[in-house]
Design a protein around this motif. Structure first.
Motif, mmCIF file in Angstrom:
data_model
loop_
_atom_site.group_PDB
_atom_site.id
_atom_site.type_symbol
_atom_site.label_atom_id
_atom_site.label_comp_id
_atom_site.label_asym_id
_atom_site.label_seq_id
_atom_site.Cartn_x
_atom_site.Cartn_y
_atom_site.Cartn_z
ATOM 1 N N ARG A 86 0.852 -1.193 0.000
ATOM 2 C CA ARG A 86 0.000 0.000 0.000
ATOM 3 C C ARG A 86 0.888 1.243 0.000
ATOM 4 O O ARG A 86 1.149 1.847 1.043
ATOM 5 C CB ARG A 86 -0.961 -0.032 1.178
ATOM 6 N N GLU A 87 1.316 1.614 -1.206
ATOM 7 C CA GLU A 87 2.386 2.596 -1.344
ATOM 8 C C GLU A 87 2.003 3.996 -0.860
ATOM 9 O O GLU A 87 2.882 4.765 -0.507
ATOM 10 C CB GLU A 87 2.885 2.633 -2.792
ATOM 11 N N LYS A 88 0.733 4.337 -0.817
ATOM 12 C CA LYS A 88 0.347 5.652 -0.315
ATOM 13 C C LYS A 88 0.084 5.646 1.191
ATOM 14 O O LYS A 88 0.272 6.658 1.853
ATOM 15 C CB LYS A 88 -0.906 6.149 -1.051
ATOM 16 N N SER A 89 -0.379 4.527 1.729
ATOM 17 C CA SER A 89 -0.721 4.457 3.152
ATOM 18 C C SER A 89 0.493 4.192 4.030
ATOM 19 O O SER A 89 0.504 4.577 5.196
ATOM 20 C CB SER A 89 -1.764 3.359 3.384
ATOM 21 N N LEU A 90 1.503 3.519 3.493
ATOM 22 C CA LEU A 90 2.703 3.220 4.258
ATOM 23 C C LEU A 90 3.527 4.490 4.475
ATOM 24 O O LEU A 90 3.360 5.482 3.764
ATOM 25 C CB LEU A 90 3.546 2.185 3.520
ATOM 26 N N PRO A 91 4.430 4.482 5.468
ATOM 27 C CA PRO A 91 5.368 5.610 5.593
ATOM 28 C C PRO A 91 6.091 5.846 4.272
ATOM 29 O O PRO A 91 6.497 4.905 3.593
ATOM 30 C CB PRO A 91 6.324 5.139 6.695
ATOM 31 N N GLN A 92 6.228 7.110 3.919
ATOM 32 C CA GLN A 92 6.761 7.454 2.601
ATOM 33 C C GLN A 92 8.289 7.506 2.596
ATOM 34 O O GLN A 92 8.898 8.087 3.506
ATOM 35 C CB GLN A 92 6.194 8.797 2.157
ATOM 36 N N PRO A 93 8.909 6.909 1.579
ATOM 37 C CA PRO A 93 10.366 7.053 1.446
ATOM 38 C C PRO A 93 10.715 8.473 1.044
ATOM 39 O O PRO A 93 9.840 9.260 0.640
ATOM 40 C CB PRO A 93 10.708 6.051 0.339
ATOM 41 N N ALA A 94 12.000 8.799 1.144
ATOM 42 C CA ALA A 94 12.456 10.128 0.744
ATOM 43 C C ALA A 94 13.309 10.079 -0.512
ATOM 44 O O ALA A 94 13.526 11.121 -1.150
ATOM 45 C CB ALA A 94 13.251 10.777 1.881
ATOM 46 N N THR A 95 13.786 8.894 -0.879
ATOM 47 C CA THR A 95 14.648 8.745 -2.051
ATOM 48 C C THR A 95 14.266 7.462 -2.781
ATOM 49 O O THR A 95 13.568 6.596 -2.240
ATOM 50 C CB THR A 95 16.125 8.658 -1.642
ATOM 51 N N LEU A 96 14.761 7.327 -4.005
ATOM 52 C CA LEU A 96 14.520 6.094 -4.750
ATOM 53 C C LEU A 96 15.189 4.902 -4.080
ATOM 54 O O LEU A 96 14.675 3.780 -4.136
ATOM 55 C CB LEU A 96 15.030 6.244 -6.185
ATOM 56 N N ALA A 97 16.330 5.130 -3.418
ATOM 57 C CA ALA A 97 16.990 4.038 -2.693
ATOM 58 C C ALA A 97 16.096 3.530 -1.570
ATOM 59 O O ALA A 97 15.970 2.313 -1.354
ATOM 60 C CB ALA A 97 18.334 4.504 -2.145
ATOM 61 N N GLU A 98 15.449 4.444 -0.851
ATOM 62 C CA GLU A 98 14.528 4.027 0.206
ATOM 63 C C GLU A 98 13.290 3.361 -0.386
ATOM 64 O O GLU A 98 12.751 2.412 0.199
ATOM 65 C CB GLU A 98 14.120 5.239 1.051
ATOM 66 N N ALA A 99 12.824 3.842 -1.533
ATOM 67 C CA ALA A 99 11.681 3.204 -2.182
ATOM 68 C C ALA A 99 12.027 1.779 -2.616
ATOM 69 O O ALA A 99 11.178 0.878 -2.537
ATOM 70 C CB ALA A 99 11.252 4.021 -3.395
ATOM 71 N N GLU A 100 13.255 1.571 -3.055
ATOM 72 C CA GLU A 100 13.701 0.213 -3.417
ATOM 73 C C GLU A 100 13.654 -0.713 -2.214
ATOM 74 O O GLU A 100 13.146 -1.838 -2.293
ATOM 75 C CB GLU A 100 15.119 0.283 -3.979
ATOM 76 N N ARG A 101 14.156 -0.228 -1.077
ATOM 77 C CA ARG A 101 14.144 -1.063 0.126
ATOM 78 C C ARG A 101 12.722 -1.319 0.613
ATOM 79 O O ARG A 101 12.391 -2.423 1.055
ATOM 80 C CB ARG A 101 14.981 -0.411 1.226
ATOM 81 N N ARG A 102 11.856 -0.304 0.527
ATOM 82 C CA ARG A 102 10.475 -0.485 0.954
ATOM 83 C C ARG A 102 9.771 -1.521 0.091
ATOM 84 O O ARG A 102 8.924 -2.291 0.569
ATOM 85 C CB ARG A 102 9.719 0.843 0.901
ATOM 86 N N ALA A 103 10.089 -1.565 -1.189
ATOM 87 C CA ALA A 103 9.445 -2.511 -2.095
ATOM 88 C C ALA A 103 9.752 -3.958 -1.724
ATOM 89 O O ALA A 103 9.017 -4.872 -2.130
ATOM 90 C CB ALA A 103 9.872 -2.240 -3.534
ATOM 91 N N SER A 104 10.780 -4.172 -0.937
ATOM 92 C CA SER A 104 11.090 -5.533 -0.491
ATOM 93 C C SER A 104 10.033 -6.081 0.454
ATOM 94 O O SER A 104 10.002 -7.288 0.725
ATOM 95 C CB SER A 104 12.465 -5.570 0.189
ATOM 96 N N ARG A 105 9.168 -5.224 0.972
ATOM 97 C CA ARG A 105 8.069 -5.668 1.839
ATOM 98 C C ARG A 105 6.870 -6.142 1.035
ATOM 99 O O ARG A 105 5.889 -6.603 1.606
ATOM 100 C CB ARG A 105 7.648 -4.515 2.751
ATOM 101 N N ALA A 106 6.942 -6.028 -0.281
ATOM 102 C CA ALA A 106 5.787 -6.362 -1.118
ATOM 103 C C ALA A 106 5.537 -7.862 -1.137
ATOM 104 O O ALA A 106 6.444 -8.676 -0.973
ATOM 105 C CB ALA A 106 6.012 -5.864 -2.548
ATOM 106 N N GLU A 107 4.279 -8.192 -1.340
ATOM 107 C CA GLU A 107 3.886 -9.555 -1.669
ATOM 108 C C GLU A 107 3.399 -9.565 -3.109
ATOM 109 O O GLU A 107 3.134 -8.508 -3.695
ATOM 110 C CB GLU A 107 2.785 -10.033 -0.718
ATOM 111 N N LEU A 108 3.292 -10.730 -3.697
ATOM 112 C CA LEU A 108 2.844 -10.833 -5.077
ATOM 113 C C LEU A 108 1.416 -11.343 -5.129
ATOM 114 O O LEU A 108 1.081 -12.342 -4.487
ATOM 115 C CB LEU A 108 3.758 -11.762 -5.879
ATOM 116 N N ALA A 109 0.581 -10.645 -5.899
ATOM 117 C CA ALA A 109 -0.806 -11.064 -6.072
ATOM 118 C C ALA A 109 -0.943 -12.078 -7.196
ATOM 119 O O ALA A 109 -1.975 -12.748 -7.302
ATOM 120 C CB ALA A 109 -1.686 -9.854 -6.362
ATOM 121 N N ALA A 110 0.072 -12.175 -8.047
ATOM 122 C CA ALA A 110 0.036 -13.106 -9.174
ATOM 123 C C ALA A 110 1.468 -13.378 -9.612
ATOM 124 O O ALA A 110 2.405 -12.671 -9.201
ATOM 125 C CB ALA A 110 -0.771 -12.531 -10.333
#
Length: 493
Positions: free
Chosen positions: A147-171
């Motif tokens: 939930r990219e808008k509801s989660l705490p927001q990253p400040a850089t693309l590097a932080e966004a990359e690390r945050r994406a590691s919390r993702a699960e796959l729907a398909a």
């Protein structure tokens, strides 16, 4: 181009309400210029946009330009007014990746893990996510699995990359289309990692400057990183359009480009001339533009571009939505490029500037365009009526608490609970709205309660007041029952 999100409520009366129209400025007078100007004014009035800019291009240059209204500071909107274009940015991010693909530095079908050492998810299928999957929105990551808008927001693309590691796959990767900004945060991060320079610097050096987009930039977070000359956008409520800052969000790579209508027209010309800018500079190798805009099979999304297969053939473009701005670009089979930027956000009975882009395309092709019904105001007025009725009924219930307690005070507790628990429904609805509206309007997109207040202040006011009124009813009646029980015990004693 009917590729926009549907409105949530069908509570509207199809009437046109004439409102005062600010004078237009910066209007071309070539063929169809008057009709385009009229369409822009009509759309802005009907949809509640204080300011809109439109550019129409042909492969040999700008054909029409029209600007309407003012920004939040009262300055006239013009073709050189800087404004965000939201997810139209994805077409530029995809182009940056394709430059590296053409140079042999990125393989579209290689795993994203090869370029992003900080991106690793628990699902073993994550290793199968390719660069192509990111650009076609088929990675398996969705707004519901991260939930990219509801989660705490990253400040850089590097932080966004690390945050994406919390993702699960729907398909499985490549199996299903699901639009999410996270895919393009990762794509932009690939550009950073492979090029060795910050994403914004890469765009400036390899796309903006060569394309002549000299007043275009990209930012990391809103509203903190917005250039000083970018005015706040607007929301819509009960016929009013107050200016408000964009909510705090990370936007780079997905929807962070700030530009002008003139610069956006230059970007359209790159598309219309097979990757070549207006001054002859080649931005993308020959054939790459067509590759980016050709989806596989029946997919609705190519490499950073939306594709709509209408009855007159496919149309290619991309919409952009902030909570305070909207934008659209459209490339037609007849050779026109349409760019629209408006300084108000998406909302109930307003599907964004895509409708206007389609109307302008029809006019440019010599087809008639019907006036727009003014349903946004009526939708909010209906919601205002519901809100007023909710207040009146809530006050009436509270005033009659004593008689309710006398009538029901001696009933068993479970019958009292059965009468009171349904009054929790508005509160449940309030906290469910982000999911319900995200599902109904955005096909499963993430949105927070605060952001819903930008989307429709009238809807949120009604549901919030209904929740408060019913919670107050529960509390006051429970207290009344307690006092009734105490008095009954005293009488019995």
């Amino acid at each position: 181009m009917n590729r926009r999100r549907g409105a949530l409520l069908a509570i509207a009366v199809l009437l046109t309400v004439p409102l005062a129209r600010p004078a237009t400025a910066d209007v071309a007078t070539a063929d169809h210029g008057d009709a385009i100007t009229e369409a822009v004014e009509d759309f802005a009035t009907a949809s509640g946009y204080p300011g809109i800019a439109v550019i129409v291009t042909d492969p040999d240059g700008t054909r029409h330009s029209a600007a309407y209204g003012v920004d939040a500071e009262g300055a006239p909107i013009a073709s050189d007014t800087r404004m965000p274009v939201a997810s139209v940015s994805k077409t530029i991010t995809a182009a940056a990746v394709m430059q590296l693909v053409s140079a042999g530095r990125v393989d579209l079908d290689a795993p994203a893990y090869d370029y992003l050492p900080g991106f690793r998810i628990e699902d073993r299928r994550g290793a199968d996510i390719t660069v192509r999957h990111l650009l076609t929105q088929t990675s398996g990551i969705t707004d519901l699995t991260l939930r990219e808008k509801s989660l705490p927001q990253p400040a850089t693309l590097a932080e966004a990359e690390r945050r994406a590691s919390r993702a699960e796959l729907a398909a499985d990767p490549g199996e299903k289309y699901a639009y999410t900004n996270t895919n393009f945060h990762l794509a932009a991060r690939i550009v950073e990692k492979v090029s060795g320079v910050p994403f914004g610097d890469y765009l400036e050096r390899e796309i903006f400057r060569p394309a002549g987009m000299n007043r275009t930039t990209t930012i990391d977070v809103t509203p903190e990183d917005l250039p000083a000359d970018v005015a706040d956008g607007h929301v819509y409520a009960y016929g009013l359009t107050p200016s408000v800052p964009e909510p705090h969000r990370f936007v780079n790579g997905s929807d962070g480009v700030i530009t002008t209508p003139e610069d956006l027209a230059r970007w359209l010309l790159v598309q219309q001339n097979d990757g070549v800018a207006a001054d002859g500079t080649r931005i993308l190798p020959a054939g790459v533009v067509r590759q980016m805009q050709t989806p596989r099979g029946d997919a609705p999304y190519a490499l950073g571009w939306e594709v709509d297969r209408g009855k007159d053939g496919p149309e290619v473009g991309h919409g952009g939505i902030w909570f305070t701005y909207t934008a659209d670009i459209l490339l037609t089979d007849s050779g026109h490029g349409i760019a629209v930027i408006g300084n108000s956000g998406l909302g109930l009975a307003n599907e964004g500037t895509g409708q206007l882009a389609t109307r302008i395309a029809d006019i440019a092709d010599g087809e008639p365009a019907d006036p727009m019904p003014s349903i946004r105001l009526w939708t909010d007025l209906v919601l205002a009526g519901f809100t007023l009725l909710t207040v009146v009924l809530g006050a009436r219930r509270l005033a009659r608490t004593g008689s309710w307690v006398r009538r029901h005070g001696d009933k068993p507790w479970w019958r009292l609970a059965a009468r009171l628990l349904p009054r929790l429904a508005p509160t449940v609805l309030l906290f469910s709205l982000p999911y319900l509206i995200g599902l109904a309007v955005g096909g499963g997109r993430d949105v927070s309660l605060l952001q819903l207040a930008y989307y429709s202040p009238a809807l949120m006011a009604w549901v919030f007041i209904a929740a408060v009124a019913n919670l107050a009813t529960i509390v006051v009646r429970v207290l009344g029952l307690r006092r009734h029980g105490v008095r009954r015990a005293e009488v019995a004693a």
